[in-house]
Design a protein around this motif. Structure first.
Motif, PDB file in Angstrom:
ATOM      1  N   ASP A 149      10.530  -7.623   7.532  1.00 44.37           N
ATOM      2  CA  ASP A 149       9.092  -7.896   7.589  1.00 44.37           C
ATOM      3  C   ASP A 149       8.350  -6.870   6.745  1.00 44.37           C
ATOM      4  O   ASP A 149       8.276  -5.688   7.089  1.00 44.37           O
ATOM      5  CB  ASP A 149       8.616  -7.836   9.043  1.00 44.37           C
ATOM      6  N   PHE A 150       7.769  -7.340   5.629  1.00 48.68           N
ATOM      7  CA  PHE A 150       7.040  -6.459   4.726  1.00 48.68           C
ATOM      8  C   PHE A 150       5.536  -6.477   5.022  1.00 48.68           C
ATOM      9  O   PHE A 150       4.706  -6.450   4.120  1.00 48.68           O
ATOM     10  CB  PHE A 150       7.294  -6.871   3.277  1.00 48.68           C
ATOM     11  N   ALA A 151       5.208  -6.498   6.282  1.00 46.30           N
ATOM     12  CA  ALA A 151       3.794  -6.497   6.674  1.00 46.30           C
ATOM     13  C   ALA A 151       3.152  -5.181   6.264  1.00 46.30           C
ATOM     14  O   ALA A 151       3.786  -4.117   6.273  1.00 46.30           O
ATOM     15  CB  ALA A 151       3.678  -6.695   8.184  1.00 46.30           C
ATOM     16  N   VAL A 152       1.876  -5.248   5.908  1.00 45.63           N
ATOM     17  CA  VAL A 152       1.136  -4.045   5.519  1.00 45.63           C
ATOM     18  C   VAL A 152       0.893  -3.185   6.758  1.00 45.63           C
ATOM     19  O   VAL A 152       0.429  -3.673   7.788  1.00 45.63           O
ATOM     20  CB  VAL A 152      -0.198  -4.415   4.855  1.00 45.63           C
ATOM     21  N   VAL A 153       1.219  -1.906   6.658  1.00 46.22           N
ATOM     22  CA  VAL A 153       1.028  -0.985   7.773  1.00 46.22           C
ATOM     23  C   VAL A 153      -0.454  -0.652   7.904  1.00 46.22           C
ATOM     24  O   VAL A 153      -1.147  -0.434   6.908  1.00 46.22           O
ATOM     25  CB  VAL A 153       1.830   0.312   7.537  1.00 46.22           C
ATOM     26  N   LYS A 154      -0.935  -0.610   9.129  1.00 45.95           N
ATOM     27  CA  LYS A 154      -2.337  -0.266   9.362  1.00 45.95           C
ATOM     28  C   LYS A 154      -2.599   1.143   8.844  1.00 45.95           C
ATOM     29  O   LYS A 154      -1.897   2.088   9.193  1.00 45.95           O
ATOM     30  CB  LYS A 154      -2.657  -0.343  10.851  1.00 45.95           C
TER      31      LYS A 154
ATOM     32  N   GLY B  27       0.796  -1.217   0.000  1.00 44.80           N
ATOM     33  CA  GLY B  27       0.000   0.000   0.000  1.00 44.80           C
ATOM     34  C   GLY B  27       0.826   1.262   0.000  1.00 44.80           C
ATOM     35  O   GLY B  27       0.397   2.318   0.478  1.00 44.80           O
ATOM     36  N   LYS B  28       2.047   1.175  -0.529  1.00 38.25           N
ATOM     37  CA  LYS B  28       2.989   2.298  -0.610  1.00 38.25           C
ATOM     38  C   LYS B  28       3.309   2.875   0.771  1.00 38.25           C
ATOM     39  O   LYS B  28       3.325   4.091   0.975  1.00 38.25           O
ATOM     40  CB  LYS B  28       2.465   3.381  -1.552  1.00 38.25           C
ATOM     41  N   GLN B  29       3.585   1.980   1.695  1.00 43.15           N
ATOM     42  CA  GLN B  29       4.036   2.392   3.023  1.00 43.15           C
ATOM     43  C   GLN B  29       4.708   1.206   3.700  1.00 43.15           C
ATOM     44  O   GLN B  29       4.119   0.123   3.787  1.00 43.15           O
ATOM     45  CB  GLN B  29       2.866   2.898   3.869  1.00 43.15           C
ATOM     46  N   PHE B  30       5.947   1.410   4.146  1.00 40.57           N
ATOM     47  CA  PHE B  30       6.685   0.357   4.841  1.00 40.57           C
ATOM     48  C   PHE B  30       6.624   0.584   6.350  1.00 40.57           C
ATOM     49  O   PHE B  30       6.533   1.732   6.814  1.00 40.57           O
ATOM     50  CB  PHE B  30       8.157   0.359   4.428  1.00 40.57           C
ATOM     51  N   PRO B  31       6.684  -0.490   7.136  1.00 41.26           N
ATOM     52  CA  PRO B  31       6.748  -0.344   8.589  1.00 41.26           C
ATOM     53  C   PRO B  31       8.013   0.422   8.993  1.00 41.26           C
ATOM     54  O   PRO B  31       9.043   0.345   8.324  1.00 41.26           O
ATOM     55  CB  PRO B  31       6.796  -1.791   9.097  1.00 41.26           C
ATOM     56  N   ARG B  32       7.926   1.147  10.076  1.00 40.29           N
ATOM     57  CA  ARG B  32       9.066   1.962  10.531  1.00 40.29           C
ATOM     58  C   ARG B  32      10.289   1.100  10.814  1.00 40.29           C
ATOM     59  O   ARG B  32      11.419   1.477  10.469  1.00 40.29           O
ATOM     60  CB  ARG B  32       8.654   2.745  11.784  1.00 40.29           C
ATOM     61  N   LYS B  33      10.100  -0.038  11.432  1.00 39.60           N
ATOM     62  CA  LYS B  33      11.231  -0.913  11.711  1.00 39.60           C
ATOM     63  C   LYS B  33      11.937  -1.310  10.420  1.00 39.60           C
ATOM     64  O   LYS B  33      13.166  -1.273  10.321  1.00 39.60           O
ATOM     65  CB  LYS B  33      10.764  -2.181  12.447  1.00 39.60           C
TER      66      LYS B  33
ATOM     67  N   SER C 150      -4.550   4.524   2.541  1.00 45.54           N
ATOM     68  CA  SER C 150      -5.599   5.485   2.876  1.00 45.54           C
ATOM     69  C   SER C 150      -5.599   6.615   1.859  1.00 45.54           C
ATOM     70  O   SER C 150      -4.696   6.732   1.051  1.00 45.54           O
ATOM     71  CB  SER C 150      -5.335   6.060   4.274  1.00 45.54           C
ATOM     72  N   PRO C 151      -6.639   7.496   1.868  1.00 43.91           N
ATOM     73  CA  PRO C 151      -6.678   8.597   0.918  1.00 43.91           C
ATOM     74  C   PRO C 151      -5.398   9.411   0.901  1.00 43.91           C
ATOM     75  O   PRO C 151      -4.936   9.845  -0.126  1.00 43.91           O
ATOM     76  CB  PRO C 151      -7.880   9.430   1.389  1.00 43.91           C
ATOM     77  N   ARG C 152      -4.795   9.628   2.076  1.00 49.66           N
ATOM     78  CA  ARG C 152      -3.554  10.399   2.120  1.00 49.66           C
ATOM     79  C   ARG C 152      -2.454   9.702   1.337  1.00 49.66           C
ATOM     80  O   ARG C 152      -1.660  10.303   0.645  1.00 49.66           O
ATOM     81  CB  ARG C 152      -3.101  10.596   3.573  1.00 49.66           C
ATOM     82  N   ALA C 153      -2.423   8.383   1.445  1.00 46.08           N
ATOM     83  CA  ALA C 153      -1.362   7.630   0.770  1.00 46.08           C
ATOM     84  C   ALA C 153      -1.615   7.514  -0.712  1.00 46.08           C
ATOM     85  O   ALA C 153      -0.715   7.228  -1.466  1.00 46.08           O
ATOM     86  CB  ALA C 153      -1.259   6.235   1.383  1.00 46.08           C
TER      87      ALA C 153
ATOM     88  N   LEU D  45       8.120   5.748   4.515  1.00 47.24           N
ATOM     89  CA  LEU D  45       7.370   5.865   5.762  1.00 47.24           C
ATOM     90  C   LEU D  45       6.019   6.550   5.593  1.00 47.24           C
ATOM     91  O   LEU D  45       5.034   6.177   6.243  1.00 47.24           O
ATOM     92  CB  LEU D  45       8.198   6.635   6.794  1.00 47.24           C
ATOM     93  N   CYS D  46       5.941   7.577   4.736  1.00 46.74           N
ATOM     94  CA  CYS D  46       4.709   8.373   4.666  1.00 46.74           C
ATOM     95  C   CYS D  46       4.001   8.276   3.314  1.00 46.74           C
ATOM     96  O   CYS D  46       3.000   8.960   3.099  1.00 46.74           O
ATOM     97  CB  CYS D  46       5.003   9.834   4.989  1.00 46.74           C
ATOM     98  N   SER D  47       4.507   7.449   2.421  1.00 42.48           N
ATOM     99  CA  SER D  47       3.865   7.151   1.133  1.00 42.48           C
ATOM    100  C   SER D  47       4.230   8.088  -0.013  1.00 42.48           C
ATOM    101  O   SER D  47       4.348   7.654  -1.154  1.00 42.48           O
ATOM    102  CB  SER D  47       2.342   7.112   1.241  1.00 42.48           C
ATOM    103  N   GLN D  48       4.391   9.387   0.272  1.00 41.66           N
ATOM    104  CA  GLN D  48       4.725  10.277  -0.834  1.00 41.66           C
ATOM    105  C   GLN D  48       5.449  11.518  -0.336  1.00 41.66           C
ATOM    106  O   GLN D  48       5.226  11.992   0.790  1.00 41.66           O
ATOM    107  CB  GLN D  48       3.478  10.653  -1.626  1.00 41.66           C
ATOM    108  N   LEU D  49       6.349  12.010  -1.173  1.00 41.29           N
ATOM    109  CA  LEU D  49       7.096  13.222  -0.871  1.00 41.29           C
ATOM    110  C   LEU D  49       6.267  14.436  -1.301  1.00 41.29           C
ATOM    111  O   LEU D  49       5.477  14.352  -2.245  1.00 41.29           O
ATOM    112  CB  LEU D  49       8.437  13.203  -1.600  1.00 41.29           C
ATOM    113  N   PRO D  50       6.437  15.575  -0.632  1.00 45.19           N
ATOM    114  CA  PRO D  50       5.604  16.748  -0.920  1.00 45.19           C
ATOM    115  C   PRO D  50       5.652  17.232  -2.370  1.00 45.19           C
ATOM    116  O   PRO D  50       4.697  17.843  -2.842  1.00 45.19           O
ATOM    117  CB  PRO D  50       6.177  17.817   0.027  1.00 45.19           C
ATOM    118  N   TRP D  51       6.744  16.962  -3.067  1.00 48.04           N
ATOM    119  CA  TRP D  51       6.892  17.454  -4.448  1.00 48.04           C
ATOM    120  C   TRP D  51       6.471  16.430  -5.501  1.00 48.04           C
ATOM    121  O   TRP D  51       6.605  16.693  -6.695  1.00 48.04           O
ATOM    122  CB  TRP D  51       8.336  17.875  -4.698  1.00 48.04           C
TER     123      TRP D  51
END
Length: 434
Positions: free
Chosen positions: A340-345, A146-152, A349-352, A255-261
């Motif tokens: 661990d490539f588990a999907v982040v909760k 979902g275009k987001q990796f766990p922080r670890k 989401s719309p933000r991602a 971590l956050c799915s997309q960069l501001p630019w």
């Protein structure tokens, strides 16, 4: 020298490079060391070449679990020649093994170089290179998550990439194109990750002489637009701090799915200015990317440390590693060696998902999970000021050097000189490298 950027709206003539013809399974190639290699099925395709399963020549056919792959392209093309320079000078098995032993490491994510040479068939000459076979790339994993990796996982990847970058920097090279599609998992061990595609690798310190900072308008925005460094946006050659800046952008995106630019990648000046603003106020940049409770302080500290580096400075690799390791402690975790490539909760989401539709990030060469692949049709994309959205352009490497560590005899790449074209044109579709 990279081609001059063209004004928006003006077309560019297609690259005058020949595509490699497909060889049948069983074709035997002999490298410069007189070692024979047998080709298996093609498993990947780049803009101007193919990737084949391969093994040492024998009476048996190459099976699906072959340990090696061979990249092949017409000898007059430049991309593989440029990448080969790095592999021959910095990726021989004994070099990597010596480094690992000296630094007490169990693994180093640099593919090993096993041989190269020229092959003639039907009156045509082809260049080839034999390297380790690898598995899937992290861009595919990123999208699956979902275009987001766990922080670890991000912190683990950051630590491993610091190890890789310290190695290639010590061997007088910088990578200049770090991104998820240029990171591949080991074919046999899903917990090991490798940095691939050295077509943009630049020898920043030939024979120990550091290159000086110099901006060249003809080379502005080299690399992959969303991640490339501010130095590259200004036309300066990549440096060690450039690699670390690129890595920091990657970690933030993971971590956050997309960069501001990422909403205006077709405008390289906007992207450049956004990165400059980011570096002027890293705290504000982090606020744009993360909510207060999710803000990873260790990434901000990492970026501030990289920001303090001069163009020719040696990065404090140990300090940077300790910053990321402290981040693991913050989340009550540690680098246990497992990815661990588990999907982040909340991922997806719309933000991602607010990034507008754009091309899928891929590498120069791609490898599927061991299965033959079909050739894909290449389509042209629009460009602005000579820069296609997210597509890296390759720069010519300097030639000839002695490696920094460990000491060993340098073997000539080939008896021939560099072809006239020693770079990839910006915007050519890239596929996952091996």
């Amino acid at each position: 020298m990279p081609p001059k950027a063209r004004a928006a709206g003006k077309g560019r003539a297609p690259a005058k490079r020949k595509l490699a013809e497909e060889f049948p399974p069983g074709e035997v190639l002999t490298d410069t060391g007189k070692k024979a290699w047998k080709l298996g099925a093609p498993i990947g395709q780049g803009g101007f070449g193919l990737i084949y399963l391969a093994d040492e020549n024998s009476a048996k056919p190459v099976d699906a679990d072959a340990r090696y792959v061979i990249k092949v392209e017409p000898s007059e093309n430049g991309p593989l020649f440029s990448e080969l320079k790095f592999y021959m000078r910095a990726a021989k098995p004994d070099q990597i093994q010596s480094w690992m032993k000296f630094h007490k490491m169990k693994n180093l994510g640099v593919p090993r170089y096993w041989g190269s040479g020229l092959h003639e068939k039907g009156g045509k000459r082809y260049r080839f290179m034999v390297i380790d076979r690898l598995g899937t790339d992290l861009q595919k994993k990123f999208e699956e998550c979902g275009k987001q990796f766990p922080r670890k996982l991000v912190l683990q990847l950051g630590i491993r990439l610091l190890n890789i970058l310290e190695y290639i920097h010590d061997h007088e090279y910088v990578h200049a194109d770090i991104k998820a599609s240029n990171l591949m998992l080991s074919y046999s061990d899903p917990n090991q990750v490798y940095l691939v595609d050295y077509g943009l690798a630049y020898r920043y310190s030939p024979d120990g002489a550091l290159k000086e900072y110099k901006e060249d308008p003809k080379r502005c925005h080299d690399g992959t637009i969303e991640f490339t460094s501010i130095d590259a946006h200004k036309g300066a050659s990549p440096s060690r701090r450039s690699d670390l800046e690129i890595l920091s952008y990657c970690m933030v995106q993971w971590l956050c799915s997309q960069l501001p630019w990422e909403d205006k990648l077709q405008d390289p000046l906007y992207v450049r200015d956004s990165k400059i603003s980011c570096q002027e106020d890293i705290s504000e940049f982090m606020t744009k990317c993360f909510s207060t409770q999710d803000k990873p302080d260790e990434i901000q500290k990492f970026m501030e440390e990289v920001k303090s580096l001069g163009y020719q400075d040696t990065p404090p690799y140990d300090k940077l590693r300790s910053i990321l390791q402290a981040g693991l402690k913050t989340i009550k975790s540690k680098d246990d060696g497992k990815l661990d490539f588990a999907v982040v909760k909340g991922a997806g989401s719309p933000r991602a998902q607010k990034t507008p539709k754009k091309r899928k990030v891929e590498n120069e060469d791609s490898e599927t999970d061991g299965s033959p692949v079909k050739k894909k049709t290449v389509t042209n994309k629009l460009e602005l000021n000579g820069v296609k959205k997210g597509r890296p352009k390759k720069v010519k490497n300097t030639v000839g050097r002695k490696q920094a560590y460990p000491k060993s005899r340098l073997v000539d790449v080939e008896t021939q000189t560099s072809p006239g074209v020693a770079q990839k044109s910006r915007g050519r579709p890239k596929k996952t490298s091996n």
